[in-house]
Design a protein around this motif. Structure first.
Motif, PDB file in Angstrom:
ATOM      1  N   PRO A 104      23.891  34.512  22.790  1.00 42.05           N
ATOM      2  CA  PRO A 104      24.320  34.415  24.332  1.00 42.05           C
ATOM      3  C   PRO A 104      24.326  33.134  24.987  1.00 42.05           C
ATOM      4  O   PRO A 104      25.132  33.005  26.168  1.00 42.05           O
ATOM      5  N   ARG A 105      23.317  32.465  24.872  1.00 42.79           N
ATOM      6  CA  ARG A 105      23.419  31.004  25.379  1.00 42.79           C
ATOM      7  C   ARG A 105      24.597  30.258  25.219  1.00 42.79           C
ATOM      8  O   ARG A 105      24.793  29.306  26.301  1.00 42.79           O
ATOM      9  N   ALA A 106      25.486  30.222  24.332  1.00 43.37           N
ATOM     10  CA  ALA A 106      26.393  29.555  23.881  1.00 43.37           C
ATOM     11  C   ALA A 106      27.855  29.939  24.891  1.00 43.37           C
ATOM     12  O   ALA A 106      28.573  29.165  24.808  1.00 43.37           O
ATOM     13  N   SER A 107      27.920  31.311  25.345  1.00 48.47           N
ATOM     14  CA  SER A 107      28.947  31.512  25.998  1.00 48.47           C
ATOM     15  C   SER A 107      28.662  32.671  27.091  1.00 48.47           C
ATOM     16  O   SER A 107      27.841  33.604  26.636  1.00 48.47           O
ATOM     17  N   ILE A 108      28.945  32.192  28.324  1.00 48.59           N
ATOM     18  CA  ILE A 108      28.658  33.416  29.407  1.00 48.59           C
ATOM     19  C   ILE A 108      29.325  34.447  29.137  1.00 48.59           C
ATOM     20  O   ILE A 108      29.006  35.470  29.562  1.00 48.59           O
ATOM     21  N   CYS A 109      30.507  34.595  28.301  1.00 48.54           N
ATOM     22  CA  CYS A 109      31.125  35.930  27.973  1.00 48.54           C
ATOM     23  C   CYS A 109      30.303  36.677  27.089  1.00 48.54           C
ATOM     24  O   CYS A 109      30.539  37.889  27.168  1.00 48.54           O
ATOM     25  N   ALA A 110      29.575  35.876  26.297  1.00 47.15           N
ATOM     26  CA  ALA A 110      28.608  36.698  25.243  1.00 47.15           C
ATOM     27  C   ALA A 110      27.708  37.259  26.080  1.00 47.15           C
ATOM     28  O   ALA A 110      26.754  38.295  25.615  1.00 47.15           O
ATOM     29  N   GLU A 111      27.159  36.560  26.964  1.00 51.28           N
ATOM     30  CA  GLU A 111      25.707  36.835  27.652  1.00 51.28           C
ATOM     31  C   GLU A 111      26.251  38.078  28.662  1.00 51.28           C
ATOM     32  O   GLU A 111      25.403  38.950  28.989  1.00 51.28           O
ATOM     33  N   ASP A 112      27.460  38.171  29.310  1.00 46.44           N
ATOM     34  CA  ASP A 112      27.998  39.267  30.334  1.00 46.44           C
ATOM     35  C   ASP A 112      29.244  39.432  30.104  1.00 46.44           C
ATOM     36  O   ASP A 112      30.005  38.554  30.719  1.00 46.44           O
ATOM     37  N   ARG A 113      29.633  40.493  29.314  1.00 41.81           N
ATOM     38  CA  ARG A 113      31.257  40.635  29.065  1.00 41.81           C
ATOM     39  C   ARG A 113      31.899  40.913  30.560  1.00 41.81           C
ATOM     40  O   ARG A 113      33.066  40.522  30.439  1.00 41.81           O
ATOM     41  N   SER A 114      31.129  41.382  31.545  1.00 38.15           N
ATOM     42  CA  SER A 114      31.871  41.653  32.832  1.00 38.15           C
ATOM     43  C   SER A 114      32.393  40.300  33.512  1.00 38.15           C
ATOM     44  O   SER A 114      33.151  40.642  34.491  1.00 38.15           O
ATOM     45  N   LEU A 115      31.833  39.260  33.216  1.00 42.29           N
ATOM     46  CA  LEU A 115      32.215  38.028  33.634  1.00 42.29           C
ATOM     47  C   LEU A 115      33.719  37.592  33.221  1.00 42.29           C
ATOM     48  O   LEU A 115      34.168  36.559  33.755  1.00 42.29           O
ATOM     49  N   CYS A 116      33.904  38.116  32.066  1.00 41.04           N
ATOM     50  CA  CYS A 116      35.462  37.535  31.593  1.00 41.04           C
ATOM     51  C   CYS A 116      36.474  38.756  31.063  1.00 41.04           C
ATOM     52  O   CYS A 116      35.824  39.818  31.194  1.00 41.04           O
ATOM     53  N   GLN A 117      37.634  38.220  31.201  1.00 37.57           N
ATOM     54  CA  GLN A 117      38.479  39.152  30.781  1.00 37.57           C
ATOM     55  C   GLN A 117      39.812  38.557  29.999  1.00 37.57           C
ATOM     56  O   GLN A 117      39.769  37.453  29.948  1.00 37.57           O
ATOM     57  N   GLN A 118      40.483  39.471  29.364  1.00 38.70           N
ATOM     58  CA  GLN A 118      41.759  39.147  28.766  1.00 38.70           C
ATOM     59  C   GLN A 118      42.678  38.871  29.625  1.00 38.70           C
ATOM     60  O   GLN A 118      43.803  37.917  29.364  1.00 38.70           O
ATOM     61  N   ARG A 119      42.988  39.542  30.429  1.00 38.20           N
ATOM     62  CA  ARG A 119      44.127  39.552  31.444  1.00 38.20           C
ATOM     63  C   ARG A 119      43.759  40.006  32.803  1.00 38.20           C
ATOM     64  O   ARG A 119      42.346  40.762  32.798  1.00 38.20           O
ATOM     65  N   LEU A 120      44.507  39.914  33.865  1.00 38.45           N
ATOM     66  CA  LEU A 120      44.211  40.474  35.241  1.00 38.45           C
ATOM     67  C   LEU A 120      44.620  41.650  35.435  1.00 38.45           C
ATOM     68  O   LEU A 120      45.571  41.916  34.890  1.00 38.45           O
ATOM     69  N   ASP A 121      43.850  42.542  36.138  1.00 38.83           N
ATOM     70  CA  ASP A 121      44.356  43.711  36.650  1.00 38.83           C
ATOM     71  C   ASP A 121      45.143  43.602  37.929  1.00 38.83           C
ATOM     72  O   ASP A 121      45.405  42.706  38.385  1.00 38.83           O
ATOM     73  N   GLY A 122      45.610  44.917  38.329  1.00 47.03           N
ATOM     74  CA  GLY A 122      46.541  45.112  39.494  1.00 47.03           C
ATOM     75  C   GLY A 122      45.697  44.481  40.777  1.00 47.03           C
ATOM     76  O   GLY A 122      46.535  43.599  41.437  1.00 47.03           O
ATOM     77  N   ALA A 123      44.548  44.795  40.956  1.00 47.23           N
ATOM     78  CA  ALA A 123      43.891  44.371  42.239  1.00 47.23           C
ATOM     79  C   ALA A 123      43.856  42.917  42.308  1.00 47.23           C
ATOM     80  O   ALA A 123      43.827  42.233  43.282  1.00 47.23           O
ATOM     81  N   GLU A 124      43.450  42.323  41.195  1.00 49.17           N
ATOM     82  CA  GLU A 124      43.248  40.885  41.227  1.00 49.17           C
ATOM     83  C   GLU A 124      44.429  40.198  41.189  1.00 49.17           C
ATOM     84  O   GLU A 124      44.801  38.933  41.854  1.00 49.17           O
ATOM     85  N   PHE A 125      45.732  40.724  40.810  1.00 48.30           N
ATOM     86  CA  PHE A 125      46.933  40.134  40.880  1.00 48.30           C
ATOM     87  C   PHE A 125      47.187  40.161  42.242  1.00 48.30           C
ATOM     88  O   PHE A 125      47.918  39.231  42.902  1.00 48.30           O
ATOM     89  N   PHE A 126      46.990  41.251  43.178  1.00 47.83           N
ATOM     90  CA  PHE A 126      47.361  41.356  44.506  1.00 47.83           C
ATOM     91  C   PHE A 126      46.515  40.237  45.290  1.00 47.83           C
ATOM     92  O   PHE A 126      47.005  39.703  46.426  1.00 47.83           O
ATOM     93  N   THR A 127      45.251  40.061  45.036  1.00 50.68           N
ATOM     94  CA  THR A 127      44.374  39.003  45.667  1.00 50.68           C
ATOM     95  C   THR A 127      45.096  37.635  45.613  1.00 50.68           C
ATOM     96  O   THR A 127      45.060  37.033  46.564  1.00 50.68           O
ATOM     97  N   LEU A 128      45.369  37.445  44.499  1.00 50.88           N
ATOM     98  CA  LEU A 128      46.204  36.183  44.058  1.00 50.88           C
ATOM     99  C   LEU A 128      47.379  35.803  44.897  1.00 50.88           C
ATOM    100  O   LEU A 128      47.577  34.960  45.297  1.00 50.88           O
ATOM    101  N   SER A 129      48.186  36.778  44.907  1.00 48.79           N
ATOM    102  CA  SER A 129      49.527  36.906  45.689  1.00 48.79           C
ATOM    103  C   SER A 129      49.191  36.752  47.049  1.00 48.79           C
ATOM    104  O   SER A 129      49.984  35.860  47.350  1.00 48.79           O
ATOM    105  N   MET A 130      48.154  37.494  47.545  1.00 49.33           N
ATOM    106  CA  MET A 130      47.816  37.025  48.936  1.00 49.33           C
ATOM    107  C   MET A 130      47.480  35.379  49.352  1.00 49.33           C
ATOM    108  O   MET A 130      47.784  34.968  50.158  1.00 49.33           O
ATOM    109  N   LEU A 131      46.763  34.959  48.374  1.00 50.76           N
ATOM    110  CA  LEU A 131      46.260  33.519  48.400  1.00 50.76           C
ATOM    111  C   LEU A 131      47.503  32.778  48.232  1.00 50.76           C
ATOM    112  O   LEU A 131      47.349  31.675  48.887  1.00 50.76           O
TER     113      LEU A 131
END
Length: 357
Positions: A5-32
């Motif tokens: 797990p020390r070699a990758s934060i995605c292995a240490e905590d899967r919630s920190l990483c994702q394969q693609r963005l969801d709708g809410a995240e796309f909406f936030t980016l659109s506002m920015l």
């Protein structure tokens, strides 16, 4: 060997990483991404509506180029500054969505960078050419408009000189991008660090001299003119623009993602098992890891064209029918960081174009 797990934060905590963005995240980016463009179009309208006909002549002495009844200053179009601003918006926003909507966005610059400069300097040479050409154009147009001004007092001359220095400082940001070395080649570490220091210096000087100076001058003008010419309302609109630009800058500093341009997935392309299991290390090696990566790997089937299957050597084609590439990463963190940077830069540039000249 076992998963480290020390070699990758995605292995240490899967919630920190994702394969693609969801709708809410796309909406936030659109506002920015879209919000600063809308704000930059609306604020001149508010300033225009705040004017009173009886005070128009004196009001124009403070902000002579603001068009009636609403819109961006005429100088933006006549000088060519509008072309630089439009280039920023028409390039950064669509390209960001193009990359985020690819089948594997973590295998793009968004998988390793948290800033526009990192994307341009470390991944896409086309991006560096765009960044340099756009900032060179913006600097040239600002200097041309400043040269047309006729200062009448020492304070005005100092103000123009400061803005000219800030316009030249923009060039440092364009010339020296944030180029990061891949692991295994440390030959240019010092050179790249020095270049990024110049990049940061140019960015700081440009923002300070082209935004703070004209805003301070407006505050002084308002103090001398008083409320009899409605200067307070015009100052409030400018203050709102500066406040939003500062808020975006603070947000970028607060959420800026750590860049990780390494790629330990690609060398594992020949082994599906090794790719899926990465990072696996012996316990002593795992404990010695100092800086974790920010992604995980996945074995992906590639589709070669019919002509490639016929023309490539069979061994080579067999080797490239699948590959190991970045699959999960801090995608939203990186994208949000880049969106905040765009919001900050666009609001700063439009403030200079609308109110500075």
């Amino acid at each position: 060997m076992s998963l480290c797990p020390r070699a990758s934060i995605c292995a240490e905590d899967r919630s920190l990483c994702q394969q693609r963005l969801d709708g809410a995240e796309f909406f936030t980016l659109s506002m920015l991404f879209i919000g600063p463009v809308i704000v930059s179009l609306l604020l001149p309208c508010l300033a225009s509506r705040a004017r009173r006909p009886a005070n128009l002549e004196v009001d124009r002495a403070i902000s002579p180029d603001l068009c009636e009844p609403c819109g961006l200053p005429e100088v933006c179009a006549s000088s060519g500054v509008l072309a630089a601003l439009a280039t920023l918006a028409f390039t950064i926003i669509p390209v960001s969505y193009f990359l985020l909507l690819t089948p594997a966005p973590c295998d793009t610059a968004f998988g390793g960078c948290g800033s526009i400069s990192c994307v341009c300097g470390s991944y896409y040479i086309q991006g560096y050419v765009f960044m340099f050409a756009t900032l060179l154009l913006l600097s040239t147009m600002l200097l041309r408009e400043l040269g047309r001004l006729t200062p009448r007092t020492p304070g005005q001359r100092h103000c123009r000189a400061a803005m000219a220095a800030g316009s030249l400082a923009i060039l440092l940001t364009g010339i020296y991008p944030e180029h990061l070395e891949r692991d295994g080649d440390r030959n240019l570490d010092i050179a790249y660090s020095a270049a990024f220091a110049l990049h940061a210096l140019g960015l700081t000087a440009a923002c300070t001299l082209t935004v703070a100076v004209p805003f301070a001058w407006m505050c002084v003008a308002r103090h001398h003119l008083g409320d009899r010419v409605g200067a307070r309302r015009l100052l409030a609109v400018r203050a709102a623009h500066v406040t939003l630009a500062m808020a975006a800058s603070v947000a970028f500093a607060a959420v800026r993602a750590h860049a990780d341009v390494s790629d330990y997935c690609e060398p594992l392309g020949g082994s599906a098992a090794a790719c899926a299991a990465w990072p696996t290390l012996l316990p002593p090696a795992c404990a010695a890891i100092q800086r974790p990566t920010r992604y995980r790997c996945a074995y992906v089937n590639n589709t070669l064209s019919a002509d490639a299957e016929r023309l490539l050597p069979s061994d080579y084609a067999a080797l490239h029918r699948a590959s190991c590439r970045k699959d999960r990463c801090t995608l939203y963190v990186n994208a949000r960081s880049i969106a905040c940077e765009f919001a900050s830069l666009f609001l700063i540039c439009t403030y200079v174009a609308i109110w500075g000249i």
